[in-house]
Design an enzyme around this catalytic site. Structure first.
Site, mmCIF file in Angstrom:
data_model
loop_
_atom_site.group_PDB
_atom_site.id
_atom_site.type_symbol
_atom_site.label_atom_id
_atom_site.label_comp_id
_atom_site.label_asym_id
_atom_site.label_seq_id
_atom_site.Cartn_x
_atom_site.Cartn_y
_atom_site.Cartn_z
ATOM 1 N N THR A 122 0.817 -1.214 0.000
ATOM 2 C CA THR A 122 0.000 0.000 0.000
ATOM 3 C C THR A 122 0.853 1.267 0.000
ATOM 4 O O THR A 122 1.966 1.277 0.554
ATOM 5 C CB THR A 122 -0.913 0.012 1.245
ATOM 6 O OG1 THR A 122 -1.481 1.317 1.408
ATOM 7 C CG2 THR A 122 -0.147 -0.309 2.516
ATOM 8 N N TYR A 146 -1.449 0.345 10.295
ATOM 9 C CA TYR A 146 -1.816 -0.319 9.042
ATOM 10 C C TYR A 146 -0.631 -0.318 8.075
ATOM 11 O O TYR A 146 -0.203 -1.370 7.592
ATOM 12 C CB TYR A 146 -3.031 0.383 8.405
ATOM 13 C CG TYR A 146 -3.286 -0.076 6.996
ATOM 14 C CD1 TYR A 146 -3.706 -1.378 6.749
ATOM 15 C CD2 TYR A 146 -3.095 0.778 5.909
ATOM 16 C CE1 TYR A 146 -3.915 -1.821 5.445
ATOM 17 C CE2 TYR A 146 -3.301 0.343 4.615
ATOM 18 C CZ TYR A 146 -3.711 -0.955 4.391
ATOM 19 O OH TYR A 146 -3.909 -1.385 3.104
#
Ligand code: UDP
Length: 335
Positions: A122, A146
């Site tokens: 990501t 995250y």
């Protein structure tokens, strides 16, 4: 019958991006095994051409059995938790579901002789980058658990690929949106926080308004700018990655996945209004913690290496496909 050398395991194949990868793989003739615990994914989202194994990515024994039974030669790993604010509140969930479970999956892959691994990374691994567009060489300094949980998995893959006969491709996604152009899948999980999904929920009457998080960013109209990429183009990148990993087992890859251009929150809302014909109530709200002004991918590397040619690099197309899916979901839930 298939001309493919092995089957591909897709973890999270009942979820949003994973289900689109399953479509792309099955359309290309790959035998597909979906591994999903169906916590956020849906049984109905698994393409009937795939075999579903219900269970956890972190269950090394289960994964090992599935690898042997189905002749798995490659794994595409999408399963994980993806909500940034939740990762701040509950970091151990993210280090469990994303980092520890990935470690178990990679261990099962190595033990089972799986040669190729493709990982959903990501842009959140870059944190709030100093440069735009963001290249693969931009320092990775995640600002939330995250992003950190995904970066840790990238690091594990790098070290494991150096020590074992497995090569990998980590794809760093920018803002994934849209839905299968044929209407076979889309983003279905409730409680959405991503802008295009939220705006389409407003356009279809599922919510009353859209909050605009910050209007004083250093961008042309003051709202956050993001590089929105169509999920079908992203799925196509995964197939190219698989081909590349097979073609050169000695090479691993890390690439950004974006289009190299950005749209502001206001431009996205305008596009949703154009697609739906509905005026969306916009409420100005304060900035969300940790949101960068602009996040745009440099994508030259994946274009050059894989010959990736996006087919849906158009905001109106992305929004229209997402809206069609949102309406389909509405009918599905009503019916
Ligand atoms: N955003 C917004 N309202 C929303 C959701 C998002 O204004 O309800 C903004 C957000 O601040 C960012 C952009 O839209 O500038 C994209 O946010 P999203 O959550 O979709 O993805 P992110 O870039 O955070 O991964």
């Amino acid at each position: 019958m298939t001309d493919k050398p092995f089957a591909v395991m897709v973890t999270g194949g009942a979820g949003y991006i994973g289900s689109h990868a399953v479509l792309a793989l099955a359309d290309a003739g790959w035998p597909v095994v979906v591994l999903d615990n169906l916590v956020t994914g849906f049984r109905w989202a698994v393409d009937p051409r795939a075999t579903l194994v219900e269970g956890d990515v972190g269950d090394e024994a289960l994964v090992g059995r599935a690898i042997g039974e189905h002749g798995i030669g490659a794994i595409m790993h999408f399963a994980g938790s993806v909500v940034v604010p939740e990762s701040v509140k509950n970091p151990l969930k993210y280090y469990g579901n994303n980092t520890a479970n990935s470690r178990a999956l990679i261990a099962a892959a190595v033990a089972g002789g799986v040669r190729h691994f493709i990982f959903s990374s990501t842009a959140a691994t870059y944190g709030v980058p100093d440069e735009s567009p963001v290249t693969e060489a931009t320092p990775q300094v995640p600002i939330n658990p995250y992003g950190m949980s995904k970066l840790m998995t990238e690091i594990m893959l790098k070290d494991v690929a150096a020590a074992h006969p497995l090569n990998y491709c980590a794809l760093r996604y920018f803002n994934v949106a849209g839905a299968d152009p044929q209407g076979r899948s889309g983003q279905s999980t409730a409680g959405a926080t991503h802008l295009i999904k939220v705006a389409n929920e407003a356009a279809t009457g599922k919510r009353g308004h859209v909050a605009i998080f910050g209007t004083d960013y250093a961008t042309p109209d003051g709202t956050g700018v993001r590089d929105y990429i169509h999920v079908t183009d992203l799925a196509a990148a995964h197939l190219l990655a698989l081909d590349a990993l097979i073609a050169d087992p000695a090479a691993s890859h890390v690439y950004n996945c974006g289009y190299g251009r950005g749209f502001s929150v206001l431009e996205v809302l305008d596009a949703v209004e154009r697609a739906s014909g509905v005026t969306i109530e916009r409420r100005m709200e304060p900035r969300r913690a940790g949101d960068p002004d602009a996040l745009i991918a440099a994508n030259d590397a994946i274009v050059r290496a894989f010959g990736w040619r996006p087919a849906h690099d158009d905001l109106d197309t992305i929004v229209a496909h997402a809206l069609a899916w949102e309406r389909h979901l509405g009918r599905r839930n009503a019916g």
